[in-house]
Design a protein around this motif. Structure first.
Motif, PDB file in Angstrom:
ATOM      1  N   ARG B 230       0.834  -1.217   0.000  1.00  0.00           N
ATOM      2  CA  ARG B 230       0.000   0.000   0.000  1.00  0.00           C
ATOM      3  C   ARG B 230       0.864   1.261   0.000  1.00  0.00           C
ATOM      4  O   ARG B 230       0.584   2.215  -0.713  1.00  0.00           O
ATOM      5  CB  ARG B 230      -0.921   0.004   1.220  1.00  0.00           C
ATOM      6  CG  ARG B 230      -2.056  -0.997   1.150  1.00  0.00           C
ATOM      7  CD  ARG B 230      -3.106  -0.716   2.227  1.00  0.00           C
ATOM      8  NE  ARG B 230      -2.555  -0.740   3.574  1.00  0.00           N
ATOM      9  CZ  ARG B 230      -2.475  -1.852   4.325  1.00  0.00           C
ATOM     10  NH1 ARG B 230      -2.910  -3.010   3.869  1.00  0.00           N
ATOM     11  NH2 ARG B 230      -1.955  -1.803   5.533  1.00  0.00           N
ATOM     12  N   GLU B 233       2.414   1.792  -3.386  1.00  0.00           N
ATOM     13  CA  GLU B 233       1.381   2.251  -4.319  1.00  0.00           C
ATOM     14  C   GLU B 233       1.084   3.738  -4.093  1.00  0.00           C
ATOM     15  O   GLU B 233       1.042   4.532  -5.039  1.00  0.00           O
ATOM     16  CB  GLU B 233       0.115   1.420  -4.098  1.00  0.00           C
ATOM     17  CG  GLU B 233      -0.956   1.648  -5.137  1.00  0.00           C
ATOM     18  CD  GLU B 233      -2.211   0.827  -4.846  1.00  0.00           C
ATOM     19  OE1 GLU B 233      -2.535   0.645  -3.638  1.00  0.00           O
ATOM     20  OE2 GLU B 233      -2.858   0.363  -5.804  1.00  0.00           O
ATOM     21  N   CYS B 236       4.078   5.904  -5.140  1.00  0.00           N
ATOM     22  CA  CYS B 236       4.139   6.003  -6.596  1.00  0.00           C
ATOM     23  C   CYS B 236       3.170   7.077  -7.086  1.00  0.00           C
ATOM     24  O   CYS B 236       3.538   7.976  -7.834  1.00  0.00           O
ATOM     25  CB  CYS B 236       3.815   4.641  -7.211  1.00  0.00           C
ATOM     26  SG  CYS B 236       3.887   4.629  -9.007  1.00  0.00           S
ATOM     27  N   ARG B 237       1.938   6.980  -6.597  1.00  0.00           N
ATOM     28  CA  ARG B 237       0.918   7.968  -6.985  1.00  0.00           C
ATOM     29  C   ARG B 237       1.353   9.385  -6.592  1.00  0.00           C
ATOM     30  O   ARG B 237       1.165  10.331  -7.346  1.00  0.00           O
ATOM     31  CB  ARG B 237      -0.411   7.652  -6.284  1.00  0.00           C
ATOM     32  CG  ARG B 237      -1.004   6.333  -6.681  1.00  0.00           C
ATOM     33  CD  ARG B 237      -1.908   6.509  -7.869  1.00  0.00           C
ATOM     34  NE  ARG B 237      -2.456   5.227  -8.287  1.00  0.00           N
ATOM     35  CZ  ARG B 237      -2.658   4.899  -9.560  1.00  0.00           C
ATOM     36  NH1 ARG B 237      -2.349   5.750 -10.515  1.00  0.00           N
ATOM     37  NH2 ARG B 237      -3.164   3.726  -9.874  1.00  0.00           N
ATOM     38  N   CYS B 264       6.707   1.404  -8.194  1.00  0.00           N
ATOM     39  CA  CYS B 264       5.931   0.409  -8.939  1.00  0.00           C
ATOM     40  C   CYS B 264       6.658  -0.947  -8.881  1.00  0.00           C
ATOM     41  O   CYS B 264       6.046  -1.995  -8.650  1.00  0.00           O
ATOM     42  CB  CYS B 264       5.740   0.892 -10.372  1.00  0.00           C
ATOM     43  SG  CYS B 264       5.111  -0.347 -11.489  1.00  0.00           S
ATOM     44  N   ALA B 267       6.183  -2.364  -5.428  1.00  0.00           N
ATOM     45  CA  ALA B 267       4.837  -2.918  -5.233  1.00  0.00           C
ATOM     46  C   ALA B 267       4.745  -4.289  -5.895  1.00  0.00           C
ATOM     47  O   ALA B 267       4.187  -5.245  -5.327  1.00  0.00           O
ATOM     48  CB  ALA B 267       3.792  -1.973  -5.816  1.00  0.00           C
ATOM     49  N   ARG B 291      -3.698  -3.515 -10.107  1.00  0.00           N
ATOM     50  CA  ARG B 291      -3.220  -2.317  -9.398  1.00  0.00           C
ATOM     51  C   ARG B 291      -1.787  -1.996  -9.820  1.00  0.00           C
ATOM     52  O   ARG B 291      -1.441  -0.827 -10.032  1.00  0.00           O
ATOM     53  CB  ARG B 291      -3.307  -2.524  -7.886  1.00  0.00           C
ATOM     54  CG  ARG B 291      -4.723  -2.324  -7.357  1.00  0.00           C
ATOM     55  CD  ARG B 291      -4.913  -2.924  -5.991  1.00  0.00           C
ATOM     56  NE  ARG B 291      -4.327  -2.115  -4.922  1.00  0.00           N
ATOM     57  CZ  ARG B 291      -4.412  -2.447  -3.626  1.00  0.00           C
ATOM     58  NH1 ARG B 291      -5.041  -3.567  -3.284  1.00  0.00           N
ATOM     59  NH2 ARG B 291      -3.873  -1.684  -2.715  1.00  0.00           N
ATOM     60  N   VAL B 292      -0.941  -3.026  -9.934  1.00  0.00           N
ATOM     61  CA  VAL B 292       0.441  -2.771 -10.365  1.00  0.00           C
ATOM     62  C   VAL B 292       0.443  -2.252 -11.804  1.00  0.00           C
ATOM     63  O   VAL B 292       1.178  -1.336 -12.154  1.00  0.00           O
ATOM     64  CB  VAL B 292       1.312  -4.043 -10.229  1.00  0.00           C
ATOM     65  CG1 VAL B 292       2.729  -3.757 -10.709  1.00  0.00           C
ATOM     66  CG2 VAL B 292       1.328  -4.526  -8.792  1.00  0.00           C
ATOM     67  N   LEU B 295      -0.196   1.343 -12.001  1.00  0.00           N
ATOM     68  CA  LEU B 295       0.998   2.117 -11.656  1.00  0.00           C
ATOM     69  C   LEU B 295       1.955   2.156 -12.844  1.00  0.00           C
ATOM     70  O   LEU B 295       2.470   3.216 -13.205  1.00  0.00           O
ATOM     71  CB  LEU B 295       1.708   1.512 -10.443  1.00  0.00           C
ATOM     72  CG  LEU B 295       0.952   1.491  -9.108  1.00  0.00           C
ATOM     73  CD1 LEU B 295       1.840   0.884  -8.020  1.00  0.00           C
ATOM     74  CD2 LEU B 295       0.500   2.894  -8.712  1.00  0.00           C
TER      75      LEU B 295
END
Lengths: 751, 313
Positions: B230, B233, B236-237, B264, B267, B291-292, B295
């Motif tokens: 988490r 992630e 990264c965002r 990324c 993660a 989700r990956v 990213l």
């Protein structure tokens, strides 16, 4: 007549695409030529891993000259029209046009346009780049510096060069010049990647194929196959062994080599403890090698045959050594799987099925196994199997999906289950059923006959069908991702070829209730006893499907919410699946040579859900209609039906009430009375016979109507003056029409 | 090769194999990079491949990348399977027209004589759902053994490759086993020397295989890993958002595509560890991969707004 030679030389084309690509190339080029008026004597296409080639023999040097006359405006027409005409026809002035006249239009101009036929190379240079650019590869890619630009050439793998020559045998052919995305056509090609990599020039097909052969390329796929097959057989024979032939593998390996060289390798005999199917699958799937057997015992030998693409300078010693290493490693893995798998009993693997989703809406494999086991148990008495064995087999049937071996080689599912079941001492029928429950896999696959196998095979397929129907995932058009048509055909063949009595409605209702993973079917699960109640409702040979109001009433009685909606859905999806079965059965019977109209005639009757009875009826009907009585009765039926149709239409009403016997007795002619009596007894006999599933008997009973019907039409005027008498006679005809419905809907019969 | 000492011979020395490949590809104009300093499942994850495959700029690189596949650990007992092994990765963008020939010559460079070895290109298309990437190509066979993967990248991080890069991945241990003629990875001669001075693959890596297998399957702290996933992630965002060019600013380049992409990679590795620990169900699995991928796509988009991605400085 001149020939065309075309070669598209590329990096390695996937083996599975080569044959089709060669055919596509031939079709695209010849179609484009024919469309432009070019005929040819013959065309042949070839594929190797690195090239698609096409030879078209006997093409003309140029196309036909075309002379066209184009009508123009009348003489003296406005200047604008004249100019338009001149421009359109490509004329400089009206001096170049003829003047013609006809009575209506008067004098008018005609342009004669003569187009000399274009030379064949010109036409080829125009069509070939388009064909290359739009080639129908199943998958294509971009590459190299050119791929920076949008719209760059796509090909199955990078296209390297193009040969295109055209010319007669006697002279040097010319290169047909064109360019595709920077690749210019020429007359240079290349030999085998390693054995003869140099470039060389070719003139025409006659020298192209031999030149390739010298450069260690066998152009024709079928010849490569022949070479491989013969060399393989010879090598096997020399060792006193026999090749286990495998057409699919042969086709594939022929697409992996330009210069096939078959070599023999061996592996440790200790690996022969592994089941032969496993050895074969391992060696085939990973190594694309053939296996061999001892012709005396039929057992696999510890040898394999590989097809290399190289005439190696060491005679292939290194290649064999390398392949043996890989085969050894693979067989070690297989042996490891085989041994570790045996340490866990099949029933102890079931927990693991909980983590395998069968389908998002249909739950896990575990839930599926539960349903199949219950259904197999119920089916057991119908198919003559021991319910306990059927349930056991169903419960273990999917356990091998979580073995190491099937994880590695999914195509061994079922078979491995059988091996492991046998090893853990299961009943032979249980072990067999684990393998056979997937059968039949297609129209030519064997149908299991052991009752335990039959029960599980039926349960597996019915659960699949009902499940996907319940979630409304039916096959459409050519799309059938879950192979549901195959499953339905499987049920049909299992039933018919084992002479089983299987009222489908009854059978489908419960699984519908059991496919309970979405909210709606949670509801159905709750009403399982209700479904049982429906099952036990009275039925003779043909079960009556409960109607929506009946279903709704039952659901309401149990105070279920949305009872009516549930009833509607269950009813319509059940009926829909039943009609899917009817369609598959028709396809099946048609393939067996049965008349489609007779199938329709039987299916048009209500409640036809017993496949075996449907087929028996169709057969009996066919035989009956072949007799004179049958043909005459059909004629009588048609006469009655025609009169009725006309009169009913005229009167705007139907005559489906029973005939008034009083009127018959009081006013009727003797033939009329005879028909009443005959109809009464025929109908009774026929329906008794049908109840006893004696369709021949039913037809025989109906055939006794022939004489009275003939006599009736002979002597009695249906359209009598007396309107009461007329009505009663129409009703009598209706009774005849009805009586035939005991066996089939005669209106569907053709011819 | 004659000038080199015998213990550098790729047929005798694992490191000799690596050095020979590095030298060969250096001669072809590749920059020789060192392994990326993060845990990743395959050499493709290295930004020198994933990100550099995007955008118009030419790029040639080669490097060794340790590949971590926690699920493949076998406690040092399986002769063919490791949770940590080496890939040799080559990327040529755009792919030169003779890339296949260059590849074959690289095999010759490491001592594979094409007059006695059967080299084949067998259809094998590549797809990485985690990276939103796919390409067409082959597995390259030497005498029936897969020794490399050869891919023409068509799409990476959801973007069309323009131009297309050619990617070569050599499975070094497997190749070395064949060249050295040994049946177990652990028997590989690492330094090519003999006697007391010989170092085997087992001496270098077997203990690590045992310890990491324990860690990956039994002890890795799953709660921490979930948290790290988490965090990576979110980081990264955040870096992607923080690095976005300000609207109206003259410089419209993204400022932190690379640091974001590191997260990324992280993660993805956390997911692989969690997967090995068996705490991710079948249905969850798909959503983690997704989700990956999201990213990776966002990082690819950011990279295309950097100088490396082709935006003028």
């Amino acid at each position: 007549m001149p020939d065309l030679l075309l070669e598209l030389f590329s990096e390695e084309i996937p083996a599975r695409m080569q044959r089709r690509a060669a055919e596509d190339l031939k079709k695209l080029v010849t179609d484009a030529l024919v469309e432009r008026g070019f005929v040819y004597e013959g065309a042949k296409a070839f594929a190797t891993p690195r090239r698609l080639s096409l030879h078209i023999a006997g093409l003309p040097v140029k196309g036909q000259d075309v002379r066209e006359e184009r009508k123009g405006p009348r003489v003296g027409a406005p200047e604008a029209a004249v100019q338009g005409f001149l421009k359109g026809a490509g004329l400089a002035s009206l001096d170049q046009a003829k003047i013609e006249s006809d009575p209506k239009k008067g004098e008018f101009y005609v342009a004669v346009i003569e187009k000399p036929g274009r030379t064949t190379p010109d036409v080829l240079a125009e069509i070939l780049p388009q064909i290359v650019k739009n080639f129908p590869w199943p998958k294509s890619m971009r590459w190299g510096a050119a791929s920076k630009e949008p719209g760059s050439l796509r090909w199955v793998r990078p296209l390297q060069s193009i040969v295109c020559t055209f010319g007669p045998e006697t002279e040097d052919p010319e290169v047909v010049r064109f360019e595709v995305d920077g690749i210019a056509s020429g007359d240079v090609t290349y030999g085998h990647r390693f054995l003869a990599p140099g470039a060389f020039r070719v003139k025409r097909f006659d020298d192209y194929a031999p030149a390739l052969e010298r450069a260690k390329v066998v152009l024709e796929a079928d010849r490569r196959k022949d070479i491989i097959l013969h060399d393989a057989r010879d090598l096997a024979f020399a060792q006193g062994l026999e090749l286990v032939e495998d057409e699919g593998l042969l086709e594939e390996v022929a697409g992996l080599v330009e210069w096939p060289v078959v070599l023999m390798g061996s592996f440790d005999e200790a690996f022969l403890d592994i089941p032969p199917e496993v050895i074969r699958t391992t060696i085939r799937a990973n190594q694309k090698c053939f296996v061999l057997r001892d012709p005396k015992t039929g057992n696999l030998a510890n040898r394999f045959l590989l097809t290399s693409n190289l005439a190696a300078t060491d005679g292939g010693r290194t290649i064999v050594g390398g392949n043996e290493r890989v085969v050894r490693a693979r067989l070690s893995d297989a042996k490891f799987f085989w041994e570790t798998d045996q340490k866990v009993k099949l029933e102890d693997r079931l927990e693991k099925l909980k983590s395998i989703v069968f389908h998002e809406k249909l739950g896990t494999q575990y839930e599926r196994v539960e349903r199949i086991a219950a259904l197999a148990r119920e089916l057991a008495p119908i198919v003559g199997a021991d319910p306990a064995l059927a349930e056991r087999a169903a419960r273990l049937a999917k356990a091998d999906l979580v073995t190491e071996m099937v994880g590695e080689f999914p195509e061994l599912q079922g078979l491995m289950g059988r091996y492991y079941a046998t090893l853990q001492g299961e009943h032979p029928s249980v072990a067999a059923a684990i393998e056979e429950h997937y059968k039949p896999l297609g129209p030519s696959d064997r149908v299991p006959t052991d009752p335990v196998s039959v029960a599980v095979a039926l349960a597996d397929k019915i659960d699949t069908l009902v499940g996907f129907w319940a979630i409304d995932e039916k096959p459409t058009g050519s799309k059938d991702p879950y192979a549901l048509r195959r499953a339905a055909l499987g049920v049909i063949r299992l039933v018919l070829e084992n002479d089983l009595r299987l009222p489908l409605i009854q059978l489908l209702a419960k699984p519908f209730a059991r496919n309970a993973s979405d909210a709606l079917f949670e509801e159905f699960l709750k009403v399982r006893e209700l479904v049982d109640a429906i099952d036990h409702s009275a039925y003779s040979s043909v079960i009556k499907h409960p109607t929506v109001p009946e279903l709704t009433a039952i659901f309401q009685q149990r105070q279920l919410q949305n009872a009516e909606t549930l009833a509607h859905i269950m009813y319509s999806r059940g009926l829909d699946l039943l009609s899917f079965f009817a369609d598959r059965l028709k396809v099946y019977l048609r393939d067996q040579g049965a008349r489609h109209d007779l199938i329709d005639a039987v299916f048009a009757l209500e409640g036809q859900d017993d496949l075996l009875m449907v087929v028996r009826r169709v057969e009996a009907l066919g035989r009956f209609l072949d007799t004179e009585d049958g043909a005459n009765l059909l004629a009588g039926y048609r006469r009655a039906a025609n009169i009725l149709r006309i009169e009913e239409k005229k009167d705007g009403r139907s005559y489906d009430e029973a005939p008034d016997l009083g009127i018959v007795n009081a006013q009727g002619q003797i033939e009329e009375k005879g028909l009443v009596v005959a109809l009464d007894s025929a109908r009774r006999e026929a329906s008794d016979a049908v109840a006893n599933e004696d369709f021949e008997g039913a037809m025989r009973a109906l055939s006794r109507l022939r004489q009275p019907v003939d006599a009736f039409f002979d002597k009695v005027t249906v359209n009598a003056e007396d309107s009461a008498l007329r009505e009663n006679r129409l009703r009598l005809l209706n009774a005849l029409r009805d009586a035939t419905r005991a066996v089939a809907d005669f209106s569907r019969i053709e011819g | 090769m004659t000038s080199e000492p015998a213990h550098m011979n790729p047929a005798r020395s694992f490191q000799g194999l690596i050095l020979t490949l590095q030298r060969y590809w250096a001669e072809q104009g590749c920059v020789i990079l060192q392994p990326y300093d993060m845990e990743m499942g395959a050499g493709t994850f290295h930004p020198a491949t994933t990100l550099r495959a995007l955008g118009p700029k030419p790029w040639r690189a080669a490097y060794v990348q340790p590949s971590r596949r926690p699920k493949d650990g076998r406690y040092g007992e399986n002769p063919n399977r490791l949770q940590h092994y080496y890939q040799f990765q080559v990327i040529l963008k755009p792919n030169p027209p003779d890339i296949q020939q260059l590849y074959v010559k690289s095999l010759e460079a490491i001592g594979i004589d094409t007059s006695v070895h059967d080299i084949r290109f067998v259809e094998d298309d590549w797809e990485s759902p985690t990276l939103g990437a796919w390409g067409l190509g082959w597995e390259c066979w030497c005498d029936g053994m897969e020794v490399s993967q050869f891919t023409y990248f068509q799409q990476v991080a959801g973007f069309e490759c323009s131009p297309v890069a050619g990617e070569l991945t050599y499975g070094l241990e497997r190749l070395a086993m064949y060249l050295q003629g040994v049946e177990s990875i652990y028997d590989l001669n690492f330094n090519g020397l003999e006697g007391d001075r010989k170092v085997t693959y087992a001496q270098v890596f077997q203990q690590a295989e045992q310890e990491y297998s324990r860690h990956n399957f039994e002890y890795a702290d799953t709660e921490m890993l979930f948290r790290h996933f988490r965090d990576a992630e979110a980081a990264c965002r955040k870096y992607l958002a923080d690095g976005e060019p300000k609207s109206g600013a003259n410089d419209q380049r993204h400022l932190m595509a690379l640091p974001a992409y590191d997260q990324c990679i992280k993660a993805s590795h956390m997911f692989n560890l969690l997967d090995a620990r068996g705490v991710i169900s079948v249905t969850e699995r798909q959503s983690y991969i997704l989700r990956v991928r999201e990213l990776a796509k966002a990082c690819g988009a950011a990279w295309l707004k950097t100088e490396g991605g082709g935006v003028a400085a």
